[in-house]
Structure formats: C-alpha cells, structure tokens
Design an enzyme around this catalytic site. Structure first.
Site, PDB file in Angstrom:
ATOM      1  N   GLU A   1      44.304 -32.535  45.721  1.00 49.71           N
ATOM      2  CA  GLU A   1      45.126 -31.347  45.449  1.00 49.71           C
ATOM      3  C   GLU A   1      46.590 -31.625  45.768  1.00 49.71           C
ATOM      4  O   GLU A   1      47.490 -31.221  45.033  1.00 49.71           O
ATOM      5  CB  GLU A   1      44.645 -30.153  46.281  1.00 49.71           C
ATOM      6  CG  GLU A   1      43.421 -29.445  45.775  1.00 49.71           C
ATOM      7  CD  GLU A   1      43.602 -28.827  44.396  1.00 49.71           C
ATOM      8  OE1 GLU A   1      44.466 -27.958  44.218  1.00 49.71           O
ATOM      9  OE2 GLU A   1      42.867 -29.222  43.486  1.00 49.71           O
TER      10      GLU A   1
ATOM     11  N   TYR B   1      44.488 -33.911  59.273  1.00 46.68           N
ATOM     12  CA  TYR B   1      44.222 -33.146  58.061  1.00 46.68           C
ATOM     13  C   TYR B   1      42.767 -32.672  58.021  1.00 46.68           C
ATOM     14  O   TYR B   1      41.850 -33.446  58.308  1.00 46.68           O
ATOM     15  CB  TYR B   1      44.535 -33.986  56.820  1.00 46.68           C
ATOM     16  CG  TYR B   1      44.574 -33.175  55.548  1.00 46.68           C
ATOM     17  CD1 TYR B   1      45.415 -32.082  55.431  1.00 46.68           C
ATOM     18  CD2 TYR B   1      43.754 -33.515  54.470  1.00 46.68           C
ATOM     19  CE1 TYR B   1      45.452 -31.335  54.259  1.00 46.68           C
ATOM     20  CE2 TYR B   1      43.793 -32.782  53.304  1.00 46.68           C
ATOM     21  CZ  TYR B   1      44.642 -31.686  53.207  1.00 46.68           C
ATOM     22  OH  TYR B   1      44.671 -30.938  52.054  1.00 46.68           O
TER      23      TYR B   1
ATOM     24  N   GLU C   1      54.080 -28.346  51.169  1.00 45.17           N
ATOM     25  CA  GLU C   1      53.526 -27.116  50.584  1.00 45.17           C
ATOM     26  C   GLU C   1      54.000 -25.835  51.261  1.00 45.17           C
ATOM     27  O   GLU C   1      54.320 -24.864  50.608  1.00 45.17           O
ATOM     28  CB  GLU C   1      51.984 -27.123  50.635  1.00 45.17           C
ATOM     29  CG  GLU C   1      51.345 -28.106  49.698  1.00 45.17           C
ATOM     30  CD  GLU C   1      50.972 -29.375  50.422  1.00 45.17           C
ATOM     31  OE1 GLU C   1      50.051 -30.028  49.967  1.00 45.17           O
ATOM     32  OE2 GLU C   1      51.616 -29.708  51.433  1.00 45.17           O
TER      33      GLU C   1
ATOM     34  N   HIS D   1      40.358 -40.323  53.994  1.00 42.54           N
ATOM     35  CA  HIS D   1      40.948 -39.748  55.204  1.00 42.54           C
ATOM     36  C   HIS D   1      40.018 -40.002  56.366  1.00 42.54           C
ATOM     37  O   HIS D   1      38.818 -40.172  56.195  1.00 42.54           O
ATOM     38  CB  HIS D   1      41.132 -38.233  55.068  1.00 42.54           C
ATOM     39  CG  HIS D   1      41.812 -37.821  53.813  1.00 42.54           C
ATOM     40  ND1 HIS D   1      42.979 -38.387  53.388  1.00 42.54           N
ATOM     41  CD2 HIS D   1      41.475 -36.895  52.876  1.00 42.54           C
ATOM     42  CE1 HIS D   1      43.338 -37.821  52.243  1.00 42.54           C
ATOM     43  NE2 HIS D   1      42.431 -36.929  51.906  1.00 42.54           N
TER      44      HIS D   1
ATOM     45  N   ASP E   1      50.088 -32.620  50.738  1.00 42.10           N
ATOM     46  CA  ASP E   1      48.881 -33.006  51.467  1.00 42.10           C
ATOM     47  C   ASP E   1      48.262 -34.304  50.938  1.00 42.10           C
ATOM     48  O   ASP E   1      48.353 -34.609  49.747  1.00 42.10           O
ATOM     49  CB  ASP E   1      47.840 -31.891  51.396  1.00 42.10           C
ATOM     50  CG  ASP E   1      48.190 -30.730  52.326  1.00 42.10           C
ATOM     51  OD1 ASP E   1      49.021 -30.914  53.221  1.00 42.10           O
ATOM     52  OD2 ASP E   1      47.627 -29.627  52.147  1.00 42.10           O
TER      53      ASP E   1
ATOM     54  N   ARG F   1      40.885 -31.249  55.474  1.00 44.01           N
ATOM     55  CA  ARG F   1      40.038 -31.325  54.268  1.00 44.01           C
ATOM     56  C   ARG F   1      39.665 -32.784  54.032  1.00 44.01           C
ATOM     57  O   ARG F   1      40.429 -33.542  53.464  1.00 44.01           O
ATOM     58  CB  ARG F   1      40.780 -30.737  53.055  1.00 44.01           C
ATOM     59  CG  ARG F   1      40.976 -29.236  53.155  1.00 44.01           C
ATOM     60  CD  ARG F   1      41.561 -28.651  51.884  1.00 44.01           C
ATOM     61  NE  ARG F   1      41.721 -27.210  51.998  1.00 44.01           N
ATOM     62  CZ  ARG F   1      42.807 -26.609  52.478  1.00 44.01           C
ATOM     63  NH1 ARG F   1      43.838 -27.341  52.856  1.00 44.01           N
ATOM     64  NH2 ARG F   1      42.870 -25.291  52.562  1.00 44.01           N
TER      65      ARG F   1
ATOM     66  N   ASP G   1      45.500 -35.449  49.804  1.00 44.86           N
ATOM     67  CA  ASP G   1      44.236 -35.410  49.069  1.00 44.86           C
ATOM     68  C   ASP G   1      44.520 -35.205  47.590  1.00 44.86           C
ATOM     69  O   ASP G   1      45.678 -35.198  47.162  1.00 44.86           O
ATOM     70  CB  ASP G   1      43.303 -34.314  49.614  1.00 44.86           C
ATOM     71  CG  ASP G   1      43.909 -32.922  49.507  1.00 44.86           C
ATOM     72  OD1 ASP G   1      45.027 -32.782  48.974  1.00 44.86           O
ATOM     73  OD2 ASP G   1      43.255 -31.957  49.960  1.00 44.86           O
TER      74      ASP G   1
END
Length: 894
Positions: free
Chosen positions: A84, A296, A7, A343, A80, A298, A82
C-alpha cells in the site's frame, strides 16, 4: 529544502524532528488518487486501463506538495514499507508529474524504514531507491480485481436479491465462513455422555482429583457412559472398592515461547486479552508506530532484526537475570502460506523500555505492554516442566482412575508472558501432591459435595440407597465420588480473532486487509457482533446462499487463496498482472452473463431450498415446515418488499396475508387475528394483528369500499398480550388534537415511525415536530407542555429536543474550538465546530482520547470539506498578497 512525503501528519511531525531544518516533511493523508466509484473506471476492453482521480479532499495536499517543490527540486517518497505504501508513493509521483510539479530535473527517490526512530529514518535516507513497480503492479491488480468484482457483482445482487448491499472479492468469502459456521451450529445435535470423578487422599492427608478411565477391565471411551443408569453403576463400582496407587509416571518436558507478533497474531491476542476488535487494535498500533514506539504493524513476518535480538537478550539479563537468557538466540520462520512481506515482526523499537517506562494512554499502554512482553519472551529461556500421570486401581482390577498434573520446575519465559487460548484449558495444569506407588488411595469424604451442589441448579434431588441423585449428577454415600452429565458442544462462533486466524490458515486476505474486511461485513449489516462473537444476519445468509449457487467459484476458499498466491507472484515479478486480470475477467464475465436471464422468482425458489432448515424450522406439531400457520393451505416462501429487503409470506396471498421476518415469528404472532372487542361507535371488530414491521391494531376488515381499514401500531415497549379493547381504541383514535397554538394552527399528538411526537402546522403550512419521551404522554400531554416543546424545537431545529450535554470534554483543537464526545441518535460521536465524526463501535465513548478524536475529525473533514471550511479559509488570505497586481490563475485540474 528537500521535500519528504509520508502518509499522516503525526508521522510527519515525528520525522521532521529527526531530519531537521534541511527537510520539509509533508503528509499525503493516505492515498491521493482513487478509482471513481462509477462504471468504466477499469476498462477490460482497453487492456484494463484504470482511470484515476485526485479526490477533492486530497487536492489540497497535492497542492501543498507542489508548492513545496517550487523551493526545492528533491522529492523523497517515504510512505509505509508495504505494498500500500509503495502504491501511495507511485500515485504521488504520477499525480505530481501530471501537475508538472515533477520536472526532468527533479530528483525523485523512495526510502523505507520499518520503525520511526532517528536511527531508522536517518539510515533509510542514506539508501534511497526508485519506486518498486512490481509491488505497484501487484497493488494495481488487486485494486482492479476488487473493482471488477464489486462494480459488476453488486448490481446483480441489487437486481436479483433486493436488500443486498454489496459483494466483494474477499469480503464475500469471509462472510461465507461465518454463515457456514452458524449452519454447523444449527445442524448440531448434542450427544449425552457422563463422567465419573473422585477426590482421593494420600496417607499424608493431601487430596487430589482423579477421573474414571477403566471399568470392568475395559477402557472407557468418551461416550461409553451414555445414560444416567450406566453412570450410576460406575459410581457404585468406584464407591464399593478400596483403591491403591498402581503407577506413577513423571516425565520432564519443556515449553518454548511463542514467536513475536505479526499482524494477525497481534489482532488475535489483543482480542483474547483485551476484547479489542481488529480495527481498534490496528488504530492503537498505528499511533504507537507513528510515535516511534513499535516497528511497522502490518506484516506477516516473525523474524527479528539481529540488533533487536541482542537488545532483547540484554534486557532479559538486566531485568530477570542471566538464567533467563538462552545459550543461543532464537530465530523464527513463518509457516503460514504465502508469507511474503519483507518486514520483520511487530516489536518495540527499544527493547529496554517496558510499558511503565513510557507515558502512554490506557489502550496504547495495554497494547505496547503486550507487544513488549511477547517480543522479549520470544528470546527467553524455555520453561521446564514435570508432567505426572498417576493410575489408581482396585485390587480386583475392575476399576482404574487416572490423575494428571504438572509442576513448573523453571518458569523461563512464563515469568512474563503466556499466550492466550481460544479453547478450554486442559486438565494438565493441575498440580499433584507427593504420591508413591503401592500406597493406598482413600476416598476423601465429602470431597465432591461442593461440586455436586454447584451442578444441581433447581433440579430435584432424590436420596437412593447408594447416594443422592438428580437429573444431571449423582453423588455416592461418602460424598467422594461424583457422576456428572455432559453434552457435546457445537463449534464456537467466530470472534474477530479466530476469524482472522482462520482467514490466515486458508490464505485469504493479507495483513493490511484483515481489519477492513472484518469491519466491512459488519458495516454492511451482514454480520453483527454480540459479546465478542460474530453472528450472521439474515441478509448475510441470503447473499451467501445466492453467491454459493450462482457464483460458486468466486466464493470458493481454494480459488480465493490461489488468486492471492498469483497476486503475490506479481509482486515477486513472476507473473504478468494484466494476463492475470485477463484470465480472471474472461471466466467472471461468463458467470455474470449466465445470471442475466435469471428471474427473481427463480432466485427466491433456490434460496428457499438452500436455506429451508433456517427459514422454515421443523414444527413441534409435526406439520410440514412450509405450511402456513394461519390459513393451513398456503406454502410459505421468501418474498421481496417494494422498499427492499425480504420477508416470509404465505403463497395464498391476497386471501391469506400472513407474514413474518426471516428470523422467525414476530412478537405477538401468536395473537394474530385475536378479537379484542367491537368499536362502540362503528360496531366494527377491533383485532390484534402481526405484520412485517411489528404488531398493530386493526379496525374492521378490508372491503371493496374500504380496502385499507384503519390501523395503529403498538408502540415499542408495550406487550401485545397486554393490549385490551380500551387501549386499542385509544391507539386507533390517534392523532389526538391537543389544542390550538397561540400563534394559530392545531397541535396534534401521535405515534409515528420514530416514536411518539407532537406536531404543529402554522398558518403558512410549515410543520414542526417535537419528539416525546414516553408513548403514554401522547394521551396525556397538555397544551402548555406541547407549546413549550414545539417552541424549543423551533428555536433548536436540529434532531435533539434540547441542547445536548457532552458525554466528555476532550480539550481544544489545534486550530481552535472545543472537542467533545456527544451522544447521538445513531450512537456516540466526536464534535468539533461543524464536524461530527462517528466513534467506531468497538470503542467506548469514555475511552476516547484527543489523538483518536483528531484522527477521526481529520478523516471526516477530508470527506466533507465544507464542514471544516471555516478555519482553512482564514489561512489563505496572506498568500493572495504576495505580489500586488498579479493576475489570478485558474488552478490546474488534476
């Protein structure tokens, strides 16, 4: 070289070091596609078809990836780990396929890593997979729902409730939490009660404090001592009796460490300990993650990888000794509803490195230290405590007091970390001296004297036969026994931390959305943050009242939480995302249709009714809440303004022109209509008035010939009660002619919407305004100074009157040019070349770092590409000379 896409550029730079020269690592700069902000981007009539569009700021990043794929036929999507991140990978794959950058021969794979370390990245490269479409479908369902709610409900608000900005699926429910808490506070009625305490002394001369728990053989409940007289009687009862230690009970106890952080608890603890807002916490955590220092950030998981658990235990043993390492490792399980992100917790990537071992900036050091201590403490031995309860009684059994305390026998995890609290600490933290059953407990003379003095404030103290007494406290003659007045307290307003905690408890929102939701309701002006507490603004109350009455189901906590569960089922492959959308849309469409025929007057009447206690508080004189205080005949009601927004006005308009803001009486409202005198030139009355936009002066009254009498606003900082006839006439005389400009044309001084100013209109009719610092200068400024200000403004046509001095110089941008922190009219901002990027409200200008500035500048430049066109333009020239005579091709549209 294989093309790897992540990203952010910071992440790309770090990963490129780990992968080496055989890989090209590029950044997508977040999502490359989005739904265009217009009707029809999600079409329920076409099986919820979604029309995606590559943004103008993202097109160049997609082109860069397309060019890189010409050199290699391998694409690795490493966004990432997740939902998103999965969606970004899917968007990239779709956009590149549409551009034909991905061919049948292109090897496309997806890799994920929970930490940006060499081990994690290289291990991930060995385990590629395909894009997880179940996660993508969960993202698509959420995005479609948010679009359908936002783009269908917001226009209803605009039409039916002028001044409202928008509504959102989760945002509106979160706003409801804050509004309802405020209504609880407003409805709260404090209840008086008293407590009695004494300072006692052991035979060994050590003192301790005890509170009265039983009187006349009866246990005292919280509200039993309800008046000062009852408390006075209780104080006398304690003072008049000899006391002894009746019972000592000591119980061993343990206290276990908190689990390591997940997103919500990290935000809560950073708020408690550092005052960080949710967005600031996530920004700092993002930089730590991209630098490879933490995993990570989130996540709603609290489990820790086995290798990290062993590393933590080794670090504990090395730093604090073997006695701080428990016999077995600790394992944690999330009790939160809907915990489903695969996670682990937020933890350091290297447990052996504490904050002092890393070269970090201030905010990063604070947050890393917090994460490290919490993670390490979670694997430490429990603290061992001894909790002691002591009962002190009189010989006749009429009086009993109790003292509580605890002793830490072994500190365990408390050696490095103790979780913060949102509530008040309890009394068990007190440490007691050595106390034995049967021994006397003498009242310690003047032991409560200091506490009594602290409570007094300005209260008058009366000496009585039994001691000293004030309105809120009383002290016996020995100074050892204190009676203290208390009042029950309303529930506290939410902080960002406690709001996130409540959202998590209700199952509203997810780790990746907490910060953006809390930020959005503040940016919309629905909520303001003051001293770290969240207060609902009037328009936030209006929006909530409207939605609760006309879209009850969609601001229901249970409905929102259930919808989150269904969305999680989509990501688990247990629910069809389009069937979910269809169920939601059928009911939501019906609710929208029901409001189609609503008239604004109906909506305002309903809100008048719902918000009556807030909009029309009870009056001290007992007159009806909604009776107009000016004419005494009209009924006060919520009104809407042509310019948008709302206010309270008299229903007897136009005969009565009384108005006030929603939040209460305007400054100077009590002077509305006050006669200051008469104008010597016209003989008309000069009156002080109160309007929706503040107090003003009016000359005369409206007539058929002159329906709009001359008015002049009272400048900010000038108290309405201080305005006399002379000053009122000066204000009415504005604009004042200062003189003739040397180049021709008059210069005038006046007070406008944005404050005092001077104005020059030249022969061509061009106007130049220059602001004045002080309203008084409008009446005193001379021609020379006015000309100087006008000419300086003409030479510097920006908003400022002078060239602004930077608040802080940050250094040079990688592409050249200085970066500085500037003071702006609407708040501080970061400036580089032609890019001005606003500094988030929760970050102080002096704390801004170069890394933060570069991130904000990149985001702002991406949104406004013209502002940063200078540098990229110079880099494109060599590319055009690759092949002489080559025809230019029109770029493919995305």
């Amino acid at each position: 070289m294989a093309v790897v896409v992540v990203e952010s550029p910071a992440k790309a730079k770090t990963i490129n070091k780990y992968l080496g020269k055989d890989y090209t690592v590029l950044a997508s700069y977040g999502h490359v596609r989005d739904l265009p902000p217009k009707d029809g981007s999600v079409d329920p009539d076409q099986d919820f078809e979604m029309k995606w569009e590559v943004g103008s700021d993202s097109a160049k990043h997609v082109r860069a990836i397309t060019e890189a794929l010409k050199e290699d036929d391998t694409l690795i999507l490493a966004t990432d780990p997740d939902r998103e991140g999965e969606a970004i990978s899917w968007h990239l794959q779709e956009a590149l396929t549409k551009r034909r950058a991905i061919k049948k021969t292109t090897n496309v794979s997806r890799v994920v890593f929970n930490a940006i370390t060499k081990t994690a990245v290289t291990e991930a490269m060995k385990n590629p997979r395909q894009v997880d479409m179940e996660l993508v479908e969960a993202y698509l369902a959420r995005r479609a729902l948010d679009y359908l709610v936002g783009f269908n409900l917001s226009p209803v608000l605009w039409r039916k409730l002028p001044g409202a900005k928008s509504a959102g699926r989760v945002q509106s429910v979160t706003l409801r939490l804050i509004v309802e808490r405020e209504m609880e506070i407003e409805a709260f009625r404090p209840r008086e009660y008293w407590s009695v305490k004494a300072v006692l002394e052991t035979p060994r001369g050590q003192t301790f404090e005890a509170r009265l728990t039983s009187l006349a053989g009866k246990k005292i409940d919280k509200y039993d001592l309800a008046t000062a007289d009852q408390a006075d009687w209780a104080v006398s009862a304690v003072q008049s009796r000899d006391l002894f230690i009746d019972k000592v009970e000591a119980k061993p106890g343990t206290r276990n460490p908190s689990p390591p952080f997940m997103t919500s608890t990290l935000q809560q603890e950073a708020s408690r300990k550092f005052g960080f807002g949710a967005r600031q916490t996530m920004q700092v955590a993002q930089r730590l993650y991209e630098a490879g220092h933490i995993t990570y950030m989130r996540t709603d998981g609290i489990d820790m990888a086995p290798e990290a658990v062993h590393a933590a235990r080794d670090a504990i043993k090395d730093r604090y000794g073997a006695k701080y390492v428990p016999e077995k490792p600790r394992f944690y399980k999330n009790k939160a509803k809907n915990a489903q992100e695969a996670h682990e917790c937020v933890r350091p990537t290297d447990m052996a490195k504490a904050a002092e071992d890393l070269n970090l900036e201030s905010d990063q050091r604070k947050l890393y230290d917090l994460i490290w201590k919490r993670a390490v403490a979670s694997q430490m031995e429990s603290a061992r405590l001894e909790r002691t309860t002591v009962d002190i009684s009189s010989k006749d059994g009429e009086v009993t007091l109790r003292a509580n305390g605890q002793v830490v026998a072994f500190d365990g995890f408390l050696k490095i970390y103790e979780e913060g609290r949102d509530d008040v600490e309890d009394e068990d933290a007190n440490r007691l001296p050595q106390i034995h059953e049967g021994e006397p407990a003498k009242k310690h003379a003047n032991g409560m004297q200091a506490a009594f003095a602290k409570l007094l404030n300005d209260d008058e103290v009366v000496d009585t036969g039994s001691g000293r007494r004030a309105d809120n406290a009383m002290l016996d003659t020995s100074g050892a026994v204190l009676g203290q007045q208390h009042f029950t307290q309303p529930p506290p307003r939410y902080t960002e931390a406690t709001l996130v905690k409540r959202m998590e408890e209700l199952g509203i929102g997810r780790p990746s959305t907490y910060a953006s939701i809390v930020t959005t309701i503040q940016d919309r002006g629905y909520v303001r943050k003051d001293k770290n507490r969240l207060f609902p603004e009037d328009k936030g109350r209006l929006v909530t009242a409207f939605l609760e009455n006309y879209f009850t189901r969609y601001v229901s906590y249970d409905f929102t939480a259930k919808l989150e569960e269904e969305l999680d089922n989509v990501s688990a492959g247990a629910e069809d995302w389009k069937k979910l959308l269809d169920r939601f849309w059928r009911d939501f469409r019906a609710a929208l249709d029901e409001t189609a025929e609503l008239r604004i007057t109906e909506v305002l009447d309903k809100i008048n009714e719902v918000l009556e206690p807030h909009l029309f508080p009870e009056k001290e004189d007992g007159t009806p809440r909604r009776q107009c205080p000016k004419c005494g005949e009209g009924l006060l009601s919520l009104k809407t303004a042509r310019s948008g927004g709302a206010f309270i006005g008299c229903g007897n308009y136009p005969e009565c022109r009384y108005t006030r803001p929603l939040s209460g009486e305007l400054e100077g409202q009590e002077f509305d209509g006050k006669l200051l005198g008469y104008c010597p030139e016209t003989g008309l009355p000069v009156t002080l008035r109160a309007g929706r936009f503040g107090p003003y002066i009016q000359l005369g009254e409206p007539t058929e010939e002159n329906p709009k009498p001359k008015r002049a606003s009272i400048p900010k900082g000038m108290a309405p009660e201080a305005v006399e006839l002379e000053r009122a006439l000066m204000l009415l005389s504005l604009p004042r002619t200062v003189g003739e400009h040397p180049d021709g044309g008059p210069i005038e001084a006046a007070i406008g919407r944005f404050g005092p100013y001077v104005l020059h209109v030249n022969g061509e009719g061009k106007k130049v305004y220059a602001n004045l610092e002080d309203s008084e200068e409008v009446f005193t400024i001379g021609l020379n100074r006015a000309v100087d200000l006008i000419e300086h403004k003409r030479a510097n046509p920006g908003r400022g009157r002078t060239v602004a001095e930077p608040l802080k110089q940050l250094g040079d941008h990688p592409d050249g040019g200085a970066i500085a922190v500037m003071k702006g009219r609407y708040g501080p901002y970061v400036k580089w070349e032609k890019v001005n990027a606003t500094i988030p409200k929760d970050i102080q200008p002096e704390d801004v770092t170069v890394e933060q500035a570069l991130t904000w500048i990149a985001e702002k430049a991406a949104k406004s590409p013209k502002a940063a066109a200078k540098k990229p333009a110079a880099k494109k020239k060599p590319a055009a000379k690759k092949k002489s005579g080559a025809k230019k091709k029109t770029p493919a549209k995305d």
